[in-house]
Design a protein around this motif. Structure first.
Motif, PDB file in Angstrom:
ATOM      1  N   VAL A  15       0.843  -1.419   0.292  1.00 23.12           N
ATOM      2  CA  VAL A  15       0.275   0.025  -0.249  1.00 23.12           C
ATOM      3  C   VAL A  15       0.613   1.516  -0.162  1.00 23.12           C
ATOM      4  O   VAL A  15       0.453   1.990  -0.953  1.00 23.12           O
ATOM      5  CB  VAL A  15      -1.183   0.082   1.317  1.00 23.12           C
ATOM      6  N   ALA A  16       1.641   1.558   0.769  1.00 21.27           N
ATOM      7  CA  ALA A  16       2.307   2.695   1.241  1.00 21.27           C
ATOM      8  C   ALA A  16       3.674   2.812  -0.894  1.00 21.27           C
ATOM      9  O   ALA A  16       3.518   3.598  -0.837  1.00 21.27           O
ATOM     10  CB  ALA A  16       4.126   2.304   1.876  1.00 21.27           C
ATOM     11  N   VAL A  17       4.172   1.812  -1.137  1.00 18.56           N
ATOM     12  CA  VAL A  17       4.892   1.548  -2.673  1.00 18.56           C
ATOM     13  C   VAL A  17       4.285   2.195  -3.602  1.00 18.56           C
ATOM     14  O   VAL A  17       3.977   2.835  -3.982  1.00 18.56           O
ATOM     15  CB  VAL A  17       5.330   0.211  -2.712  1.00 18.56           C
ATOM     16  N   ALA A  18       2.268   1.571  -3.366  1.00 14.58           N
ATOM     17  CA  ALA A  18       1.781   2.104  -3.973  1.00 14.58           C
ATOM     18  C   ALA A  18       0.999   4.235  -4.081  1.00 14.58           C
ATOM     19  O   ALA A  18       1.163   4.625  -5.071  1.00 14.58           O
ATOM     20  CB  ALA A  18       0.126   1.204  -4.031  1.00 14.58           C
ATOM     21  N   ALA A  19       1.207   4.331  -2.264  1.00 11.81           N
ATOM     22  CA  ALA A  19       1.244   5.611  -2.675  1.00 11.81           C
ATOM     23  C   ALA A  19       1.975   6.849  -2.618  1.00 11.81           C
ATOM     24  O   ALA A  19       1.932   7.933  -3.537  1.00 11.81           O
ATOM     25  CB  ALA A  19       0.704   5.575  -0.681  1.00 11.81           C
ATOM     26  N   LEU A  20       3.134   6.076  -2.407  1.00 12.22           N
ATOM     27  CA  LEU A  20       4.201   7.266  -3.211  1.00 12.22           C
ATOM     28  C   LEU A  20       4.741   7.402  -4.670  1.00 12.22           C
ATOM     29  O   LEU A  20       4.559   8.310  -5.238  1.00 12.22           O
ATOM     30  CB  LEU A  20       5.978   6.235  -2.847  1.00 12.22           C
ATOM     31  N   LEU A  21       4.304   5.962  -5.235  1.00 11.57           N
ATOM     32  CA  LEU A  21       4.354   5.539  -6.841  1.00 11.57           C
ATOM     33  C   LEU A  21       2.996   6.249  -7.428  1.00 11.57           C
ATOM     34  O   LEU A  21       3.170   6.892  -9.093  1.00 11.57           O
ATOM     35  CB  LEU A  21       4.962   4.256  -7.376  1.00 11.57           C
ATOM     36  N   ALA A  22       2.430   6.801  -6.469  1.00 14.78           N
ATOM     37  CA  ALA A  22       0.701   7.688  -7.329  1.00 14.78           C
ATOM     38  C   ALA A  22       0.784   9.111  -6.844  1.00 14.78           C
ATOM     39  O   ALA A  22       0.171   9.850  -7.351  1.00 14.78           O
ATOM     40  CB  ALA A  22      -0.301   6.951  -6.572  1.00 14.78           C
ATOM     41  N   GLY A  23       1.662   9.972  -6.208  1.00 14.97           N
ATOM     42  CA  GLY A  23       1.897  10.593  -5.634  1.00 14.97           C
ATOM     43  C   GLY A  23       2.221  12.062  -6.406  1.00 14.97           C
ATOM     44  O   GLY A  23       1.343  13.122  -6.448  1.00 14.97           O
ATOM     45  N   ALA A  24       2.834  11.562  -8.177  1.00 16.77           N
ATOM     46  CA  ALA A  24       3.166  12.437  -8.911  1.00 16.77           C
ATOM     47  C   ALA A  24       2.106  12.967 -10.103  1.00 16.77           C
ATOM     48  O   ALA A  24       1.575  14.063  -9.864  1.00 16.77           O
ATOM     49  CB  ALA A  24       4.382  12.275  -9.429  1.00 16.77           C
ATOM     50  N   ARG A  25       1.210  11.976  -9.948  1.00 16.53           N
ATOM     51  CA  ARG A  25       0.421  12.480 -10.843  1.00 16.53           C
ATOM     52  C   ARG A  25      -1.308  12.274 -10.299  1.00 16.53           C
ATOM     53  O   ARG A  25      -2.724  12.805 -10.738  1.00 16.53           O
ATOM     54  CB  ARG A  25      -0.224  11.340 -11.977  1.00 16.53           C
TER      55      ARG A  25
END
Length: 411
Positions: free
Chosen positions: A145-155
Protein backbone atom coordinates in the motif's frame (compact mmCIF):
# COMPACT_ATOMS: atom_id res chain seq x y z
CA UNK A 1 22.61 -0.09 -25.81
CA UNK A 2 21.35 0.92 -22.36
CA UNK A 3 17.77 0.24 -23.43
CA UNK A 4 18.72 -3.19 -24.77
CA UNK A 5 20.60 -4.03 -21.57
CA UNK A 6 17.65 -2.91 -19.44
CA UNK A 7 15.26 -5.07 -21.43
CA UNK A 8 17.66 -7.98 -21.22
CA UNK A 9 17.87 -7.68 -17.44
CA UNK A 10 14.12 -8.08 -16.99
CA UNK A 11 13.97 -11.86 -17.57
CA UNK A 12 16.82 -12.34 -15.12
CA UNK A 13 15.08 -10.17 -12.53
CA UNK A 14 11.86 -12.15 -12.89
CA UNK A 15 13.67 -15.49 -12.67
CA UNK A 16 15.45 -14.43 -9.47
CA UNK A 17 12.20 -13.15 -8.00
CA UNK A 18 10.44 -16.40 -8.85
CA UNK A 19 13.17 -18.61 -7.39
CA UNK A 20 13.56 -16.64 -4.17
CA UNK A 21 9.82 -16.34 -3.57
CA UNK A 22 9.30 -20.03 -4.22
CA UNK A 23 11.94 -20.69 -1.58
CA UNK A 24 10.15 -18.38 0.88
CA UNK A 25 6.83 -20.14 0.28
CA UNK A 26 8.43 -23.54 0.78
CA UNK A 27 9.87 -22.29 4.08
CA UNK A 28 6.60 -20.96 5.49
CA UNK A 29 4.77 -24.07 4.31
CA UNK A 30 7.48 -26.07 6.14
CA UNK A 31 8.56 -28.03 3.10
CA UNK A 32 11.98 -26.52 3.82
CA UNK A 33 12.89 -26.17 7.49
CA UNK A 34 14.47 -22.77 8.12
CA UNK A 35 16.89 -22.66 11.07
CA UNK A 36 15.77 -21.07 14.32
CA UNK A 37 12.34 -20.81 15.96
CA UNK A 38 9.19 -21.30 13.90
CA UNK A 39 8.32 -17.89 12.45
CA UNK A 40 4.91 -19.04 11.21
CA UNK A 41 3.35 -19.48 14.65
CA UNK A 42 2.24 -15.84 14.68
CA UNK A 43 -0.01 -16.63 11.73
CA UNK A 44 -1.19 -20.12 12.66
CA UNK A 45 -1.80 -19.31 16.34
CA UNK A 46 -2.02 -15.55 17.04
CA UNK A 47 -3.51 -14.29 13.78
CA UNK A 48 -5.81 -17.30 13.62
CA UNK A 49 -7.08 -16.54 17.12
CA UNK A 50 -7.65 -12.89 16.22
CA UNK A 51 -9.48 -14.00 13.10
CA UNK A 52 -11.99 -15.94 15.19
CA UNK A 53 -12.62 -12.93 17.43
CA UNK A 54 -12.75 -10.35 14.64
CA UNK A 55 -15.19 -12.51 12.70
CA UNK A 56 -17.70 -11.96 15.50
CA UNK A 57 -17.65 -8.19 14.91
CA UNK A 58 -15.43 -7.05 17.78
CA UNK A 59 -11.76 -6.48 18.42
CA UNK A 60 -9.77 -8.72 20.82
CA UNK A 61 -10.31 -6.43 23.81
CA UNK A 62 -8.73 -8.73 26.37
CA UNK A 63 -5.62 -9.54 24.34
CA UNK A 64 -2.72 -7.14 25.02
CA UNK A 65 -0.85 -8.52 22.01
CA UNK A 66 -3.37 -6.73 19.77
CA UNK A 67 -1.46 -3.47 19.30
CA UNK A 68 -2.54 -2.39 15.85
CA UNK A 69 -4.79 0.30 14.40
CA UNK A 70 -8.32 -0.83 13.50
CA UNK A 71 -7.80 -1.39 9.75
CA UNK A 72 -5.23 -4.08 10.62
CA UNK A 73 -8.31 -6.24 11.11
CA UNK A 74 -8.68 -6.35 7.33
CA UNK A 75 -5.24 -7.95 6.95
CA UNK A 76 -6.01 -10.53 9.62
CA UNK A 77 -9.40 -11.27 8.06
CA UNK A 78 -8.07 -11.37 4.48
CA UNK A 79 -7.50 -15.17 4.39
CA UNK A 80 -11.28 -15.45 4.42
CA UNK A 81 -11.06 -14.46 0.74
CA UNK A 82 -9.60 -17.91 0.09
CA UNK A 83 -12.00 -20.18 2.02
CA UNK A 84 -10.79 -23.26 0.14
CA UNK A 85 -7.39 -22.96 1.88
CA UNK A 86 -6.45 -23.44 5.52
CA UNK A 87 -6.03 -20.07 7.29
CA UNK A 88 -2.23 -19.98 7.47
CA UNK A 89 -1.79 -21.22 3.90
CA UNK A 90 -4.23 -18.59 2.62
CA UNK A 91 -2.33 -15.88 4.52
CA UNK A 92 1.00 -16.94 3.00
CA UNK A 93 -0.51 -16.92 -0.49
CA UNK A 94 -1.87 -13.40 0.03
CA UNK A 95 1.52 -12.23 1.32
CA UNK A 96 3.05 -13.67 -1.85
CA UNK A 97 0.47 -11.76 -3.94
CA UNK A 98 1.30 -8.52 -2.10
CA UNK A 99 4.97 -9.14 -2.88
CA UNK A 100 4.14 -9.67 -6.56
CA UNK A 101 1.98 -6.52 -6.70
CA UNK A 102 4.83 -4.50 -5.19
CA UNK A 103 7.25 -5.82 -7.81
CA UNK A 104 4.81 -4.96 -10.60
CA UNK A 105 4.43 -1.41 -9.27
CA UNK A 106 8.19 -0.94 -9.08
CA UNK A 107 8.74 -2.30 -12.57
CA UNK A 108 6.10 0.05 -13.95
CA UNK A 109 7.62 2.97 -12.04
CA UNK A 110 11.07 2.17 -13.44
CA UNK A 111 10.06 3.00 -16.99
CA UNK A 112 10.50 6.34 -18.72
CA UNK A 113 12.93 9.28 -18.55
CA UNK A 114 14.72 9.72 -15.25
CA UNK A 115 13.60 6.31 -14.01
CA UNK A 116 15.46 3.06 -13.48
CA UNK A 117 14.87 -0.57 -12.55
CA UNK A 118 17.26 -0.31 -9.63
CA UNK A 119 14.24 -0.03 -7.37
CA UNK A 120 12.80 -3.33 -8.57
CA UNK A 121 16.19 -4.97 -7.99
CA UNK A 122 16.28 -3.63 -4.42
CA UNK A 123 12.91 -5.27 -3.76
CA UNK A 124 13.87 -8.53 -5.45
CA UNK A 125 17.10 -8.78 -3.43
CA UNK A 126 15.97 -7.24 -0.13
CA UNK A 127 12.91 -9.34 0.66
CA UNK A 128 14.58 -12.79 0.61
CA UNK A 129 17.45 -11.45 2.72
CA UNK A 130 14.92 -11.25 5.57
CA UNK A 131 13.95 -14.90 5.27
CA UNK A 132 10.48 -16.41 5.71
CA UNK A 133 9.46 -13.84 8.34
CA UNK A 134 8.38 -11.60 5.44
CA UNK A 135 5.54 -13.93 4.49
CA UNK A 136 4.65 -14.72 8.11
CA UNK A 137 3.64 -11.15 9.02
CA UNK A 138 1.20 -8.73 7.40
CA UNK A 139 3.83 -5.99 6.97
CA UNK A 140 4.42 -6.91 3.32
CA UNK A 141 0.75 -6.06 2.66
CA UNK A 142 1.13 -2.63 4.30
CA UNK A 143 4.33 -2.04 2.37
CA UNK A 144 2.52 -2.73 -0.90
CA UNK A 145 0.00 0.00 0.00
CA UNK A 146 2.83 2.41 0.90
CA UNK A 147 4.71 1.75 -2.35
CA UNK A 148 1.51 2.31 -4.34
CA UNK A 149 0.92 5.58 -2.47
CA UNK A 150 4.40 6.96 -3.14
CA UNK A 151 4.31 6.04 -6.81
CA UNK A 152 0.85 7.58 -7.23
CA UNK A 153 1.88 10.88 -5.66
CA UNK A 154 3.25 12.67 -8.73
CA UNK A 155 0.18 12.33 -10.94
CA UNK A 156 -2.60 11.40 -8.53
CA UNK A 157 -2.09 13.24 -5.21
CA UNK A 158 -5.61 12.53 -3.98
CA UNK A 159 -5.14 8.82 -4.59
CA UNK A 160 -1.86 9.01 -2.72
CA UNK A 161 -3.58 10.72 0.19
CA UNK A 162 -6.32 8.10 0.31
CA UNK A 163 -3.78 5.27 0.32
CA UNK A 164 -1.72 6.99 3.02
CA UNK A 165 -4.81 7.56 5.18
CA UNK A 166 -5.84 3.94 4.82
CA UNK A 167 -2.29 2.64 5.35
CA UNK A 168 -1.89 4.68 8.54
CA UNK A 169 -4.94 2.91 9.96
CA UNK A 170 -3.37 -0.44 9.12
CA UNK A 171 0.02 0.21 10.77
CA UNK A 172 0.55 3.94 11.50
CA UNK A 173 3.96 4.41 9.83
CA UNK A 174 2.58 5.16 6.30
CA UNK A 175 1.52 8.56 7.69
CA UNK A 176 5.20 9.54 7.33
CA UNK A 177 4.90 9.28 3.55
CA UNK A 178 3.39 12.78 3.54
CA UNK A 179 6.53 14.44 4.95
CA UNK A 180 7.56 16.12 1.70
CA UNK A 181 4.15 16.32 0.02
CA UNK A 182 3.17 19.89 -0.81
CA UNK A 183 -0.08 19.35 -2.62
CA UNK A 184 -3.03 20.16 -0.40
CA UNK A 185 -5.22 17.60 -2.13
CA UNK A 186 -3.07 14.74 -0.85
CA UNK A 187 -3.28 15.95 2.75
CA UNK A 188 -7.03 16.54 2.58
CA UNK A 189 -7.60 13.14 1.03
CA UNK A 190 -5.46 11.46 3.70
CA UNK A 191 -7.34 13.14 6.54
CA UNK A 192 -10.77 12.44 5.05
CA UNK A 193 -9.93 8.80 4.37
CA UNK A 194 -8.33 8.27 7.76
CA UNK A 195 -11.17 9.88 9.70
CA UNK A 196 -13.78 8.09 7.62
CA UNK A 197 -12.25 4.63 8.01
CA UNK A 198 -11.61 5.20 11.73
CA UNK A 199 -15.18 6.33 12.31
CA UNK A 200 -16.52 3.34 10.41
CA UNK A 201 -14.60 0.91 12.59
CA UNK A 202 -15.48 2.81 15.79
CA UNK A 203 -19.17 2.54 14.97
CA UNK A 204 -19.23 -1.03 13.68
CA UNK A 205 -16.69 -2.81 15.92
CA UNK A 206 -16.24 -2.24 19.67
CA UNK A 207 -12.69 -1.67 20.91
CA UNK A 208 -11.28 -0.19 17.72
CA UNK A 209 -8.80 1.97 19.64
CA UNK A 210 -8.01 -0.25 22.62
CA UNK A 211 -4.60 -0.80 21.02
CA UNK A 212 -3.49 2.66 22.14
CA UNK A 213 -3.35 1.61 25.78
CA UNK A 214 -1.59 -1.66 24.98
CA UNK A 215 1.02 0.12 22.86
CA UNK A 216 1.67 2.70 25.58
CA UNK A 217 2.58 0.04 28.12
CA UNK A 218 5.22 -1.74 26.04
CA UNK A 219 8.77 -2.08 27.34
CA UNK A 220 12.13 -2.38 25.59
CA UNK A 221 12.23 -5.18 23.04
CA UNK A 222 15.45 -7.24 22.96
CA UNK A 223 16.34 -6.33 19.36
CA UNK A 224 15.99 -2.56 19.73
CA UNK A 225 18.80 -0.04 19.93
CA UNK A 226 18.10 0.70 23.59
CA UNK A 227 18.15 -3.00 24.44
CA UNK A 228 21.92 -3.04 23.93
CA UNK A 229 22.20 -1.32 27.32
CA UNK A 230 20.65 -4.31 29.05
CA UNK A 231 22.39 -6.93 26.93
CA UNK A 232 25.66 -5.55 28.28
CA UNK A 233 24.27 -4.84 31.78
CA UNK A 234 23.29 -8.50 32.22
CA UNK A 235 27.01 -9.30 32.32
CA UNK A 236 27.57 -6.75 35.09
CA UNK A 237 24.99 -7.69 37.69
CA UNK A 238 21.78 -6.19 36.29
CA UNK A 239 18.89 -7.99 38.01
CA UNK A 240 16.25 -7.79 35.29
CA UNK A 241 14.99 -10.58 33.07
CA UNK A 242 13.91 -11.38 29.54
CA UNK A 243 10.28 -12.42 29.07
CA UNK A 244 7.62 -12.67 26.41
CA UNK A 245 5.63 -9.53 27.09
CA UNK A 246 2.98 -7.77 24.97
CA UNK A 247 3.63 -10.19 22.13
CA UNK A 248 7.40 -9.72 21.91
CA UNK A 249 10.50 -10.70 23.88
CA UNK A 250 11.30 -7.73 26.12
CA UNK A 251 13.56 -6.72 28.96
CA UNK A 252 11.78 -6.25 32.28
CA UNK A 253 13.32 -4.94 35.47
CA UNK A 254 15.21 -1.98 36.92
CA UNK A 255 15.80 1.03 34.67
CA UNK A 256 13.88 -0.43 31.72
CA UNK A 257 11.37 2.41 31.93
CA UNK A 258 14.28 4.88 31.76
CA UNK A 259 15.57 3.40 28.52
CA UNK A 260 12.05 3.21 27.08
CA UNK A 261 11.56 6.90 27.94
CA UNK A 262 14.91 7.65 26.32
CA UNK A 263 13.75 5.93 23.14
CA UNK A 264 10.62 8.08 23.12
CA UNK A 265 12.82 11.16 23.58
CA UNK A 266 14.94 10.16 20.59
CA UNK A 267 11.79 9.64 18.55
CA UNK A 268 10.65 13.11 19.54
CA UNK A 269 14.02 14.55 18.57
CA UNK A 270 13.80 12.80 15.19
CA UNK A 271 10.36 14.27 14.66
CA UNK A 272 11.63 17.74 15.59
CA UNK A 273 14.45 17.40 13.06
CA UNK A 274 11.99 16.36 10.37
CA UNK A 275 9.77 19.36 11.13
CA UNK A 276 12.79 21.69 10.95
CA UNK A 277 13.85 20.12 7.66
CA UNK A 278 10.35 20.54 6.24
CA UNK A 279 10.28 24.23 7.21
CA UNK A 280 13.70 24.98 5.69
CA UNK A 281 13.60 22.76 2.61
CA UNK A 282 12.93 24.64 -0.61
CA UNK A 283 14.29 22.44 -3.37
CA UNK A 284 11.93 19.61 -4.23
CA UNK A 285 12.70 17.16 -7.01
CA UNK A 286 10.50 14.28 -8.22
CA UNK A 287 12.36 11.89 -5.92
CA UNK A 288 12.22 14.09 -2.80
CA UNK A 289 8.90 12.69 -1.54
CA UNK A 290 10.26 9.14 -1.62
CA UNK A 291 13.61 10.15 -0.14
CA UNK A 292 11.94 12.00 2.74
CA UNK A 293 9.61 9.07 3.43
CA UNK A 294 12.59 6.70 3.53
CA UNK A 295 14.49 8.99 5.92
CA UNK A 296 11.48 9.51 8.18
CA UNK A 297 10.59 5.84 8.52
CA UNK A 298 14.26 4.90 8.97
CA UNK A 299 14.67 7.43 11.79
CA UNK A 300 11.51 6.29 13.56
CA UNK A 301 12.50 2.64 13.19
CA UNK A 302 15.95 3.20 14.67
CA UNK A 303 14.63 5.16 17.67
CA UNK A 304 11.71 2.83 18.41
CA UNK A 305 11.45 0.75 21.57
CA UNK A 306 10.83 -2.19 19.24
CA UNK A 307 12.74 -3.17 16.09
CA UNK A 308 11.04 -6.34 14.98
CA UNK A 309 12.53 -8.08 11.90
CA UNK A 310 9.42 -7.37 9.82
CA UNK A 311 10.00 -3.63 10.23
CA UNK A 312 12.84 -4.02 7.76
CA UNK A 313 10.28 -4.82 5.05
CA UNK A 314 9.04 -1.22 5.29
CA UNK A 315 12.56 0.10 4.72
CA UNK A 316 13.17 -2.21 1.76
CA UNK A 317 9.94 -1.07 0.10
CA UNK A 318 10.66 2.64 0.58
CA UNK A 319 14.29 2.18 -0.43
CA UNK A 320 13.10 0.51 -3.64
CA UNK A 321 10.89 3.49 -4.48
CA UNK A 322 13.80 5.88 -3.90
CA UNK A 323 15.99 4.04 -6.38
CA UNK A 324 13.28 4.03 -9.02
CA UNK A 325 14.45 7.63 -9.53
CA UNK A 326 17.78 7.92 -11.30
CA UNK A 327 18.61 11.20 -9.50
CA UNK A 328 18.04 9.90 -5.97
CA UNK A 329 21.19 10.03 -3.88
CA UNK A 330 20.03 7.43 -1.36
CA UNK A 331 22.09 4.64 -2.92
CA UNK A 332 24.59 4.24 -0.07
CA UNK A 333 22.00 4.30 2.76
CA UNK A 334 19.89 1.82 0.78
CA UNK A 335 22.92 -0.47 0.45
CA UNK A 336 23.47 -0.27 4.21
CA UNK A 337 19.85 -1.20 4.84
CA UNK A 338 20.19 -4.23 2.58
CA UNK A 339 23.26 -5.39 4.51
CA UNK A 340 21.28 -4.82 7.73
CA UNK A 341 18.57 -7.11 6.31
CA UNK A 342 21.11 -9.92 5.96
CA UNK A 343 22.28 -9.42 9.55
CA UNK A 344 18.64 -9.29 10.67
CA UNK A 345 17.85 -12.77 9.40
CA UNK A 346 20.89 -14.02 11.30
CA UNK A 347 19.76 -12.46 14.58
CA UNK A 348 16.18 -13.61 13.95
CA UNK A 349 15.37 -16.37 13.50
CA UNK A 350 18.70 -18.14 12.88
CA UNK A 351 20.56 -17.21 16.09
CA UNK A 352 17.77 -15.64 18.11
CA UNK A 353 18.59 -17.87 21.08
CA UNK A 354 21.95 -16.10 21.28
CA UNK A 355 20.23 -12.72 21.25
CA UNK A 356 17.90 -13.75 24.08
CA UNK A 357 20.87 -15.11 26.02
CA UNK A 358 22.83 -11.86 25.52
CA UNK A 359 25.95 -13.81 24.66
CA UNK A 360 28.83 -12.51 22.55
CA UNK A 361 27.33 -13.65 19.25
CA UNK A 362 23.90 -12.21 20.01
CA UNK A 363 25.26 -8.85 21.13
CA UNK A 364 27.62 -8.67 18.14
CA UNK A 365 24.77 -9.25 15.70
CA UNK A 366 22.68 -6.51 17.28
CA UNK A 367 25.61 -4.07 17.36
CA UNK A 368 26.23 -4.63 13.66
CA UNK A 369 22.57 -4.55 12.58
CA UNK A 370 21.57 -1.57 14.70
CA UNK A 371 24.84 0.19 13.94
CA UNK A 372 24.14 -0.14 10.22
CA UNK A 373 20.66 1.30 10.70
CA UNK A 374 21.93 4.23 12.75
CA UNK A 375 24.65 4.99 10.21
CA UNK A 376 22.17 4.68 7.34
CA UNK A 377 19.74 7.00 9.11
CA UNK A 378 22.37 9.67 9.76
CA UNK A 379 23.76 9.49 6.24
CA UNK A 380 20.30 9.53 4.64
CA UNK A 381 19.25 12.50 6.78
CA UNK A 382 22.42 14.39 5.86
CA UNK A 383 21.87 13.63 2.18
CA UNK A 384 18.24 14.77 2.32
CA UNK A 385 19.21 17.99 4.05
CA UNK A 386 22.08 18.70 1.67
CA UNK A 387 19.97 18.24 -1.45
CA UNK A 388 16.94 20.26 -0.33
CA UNK A 389 18.03 22.95 2.15
CA UNK A 390 20.04 25.98 0.97
CA UNK A 391 23.41 26.35 2.66
CA UNK A 392 27.08 27.04 2.28
CA UNK A 393 28.83 25.09 -0.42
CA UNK A 394 32.45 25.13 -1.49
CA UNK A 395 32.93 25.97 -5.17
CA UNK A 396 36.19 26.31 -7.13
CA UNK A 397 37.58 29.80 -7.63
CA UNK A 398 37.70 31.28 -11.09
CA UNK A 399 41.50 30.85 -11.21
CA UNK A 400 41.08 27.09 -11.03
CA UNK A 401 43.38 26.77 -8.00
CA UNK A 402 42.88 24.07 -5.38
CA UNK A 403 41.46 26.64 -3.01
CA UNK A 404 37.70 27.06 -2.82
CA UNK A 405 35.60 30.06 -2.10
CA UNK A 406 32.79 29.68 0.41
CA UNK A 407 29.67 31.32 -0.97
CA UNK A 408 26.04 30.93 -0.20
CA UNK A 409 24.29 29.18 -3.04
CA UNK A 410 21.09 27.15 -3.31
CA UNK A 411 21.59 23.42 -2.83
Amino acid sequence: MKTTAARGSLPGLLVIWGLTRTALLLCVLKVIVFPGPDVTSDVSVIYRGWYDVLSTGTFPLDDVTWQYPPAAALAVLSPGLLPFLEYATAFFVLAFVADLVTLALLLYAGRGPGRTRRGAWVWVAGVPLLGPTVYARYDVMVTAVAVAALLAGARHPRLMGALVGFGALVKVWPALLLLAVRRRGAWVSAVVTGVGVAALFAVLMPGAFAFLGFQRDRGTEVESLGALVFHVARHHGWEGEVLLNYGSVEFLGPYVSWVSTGALFLTGAAFAWLVLWRVLACRFEPHTVADAAFVGVLMFTVTSRVISPQYMVWLVGLAAVCLCFRESRMGVPVGMVLVACLVTVLEFPVWFAHVVASDALGISLLVVRNGLLVAAGLLAARTLWGTTVPGRRAIPTASGSARAAEVRVPS
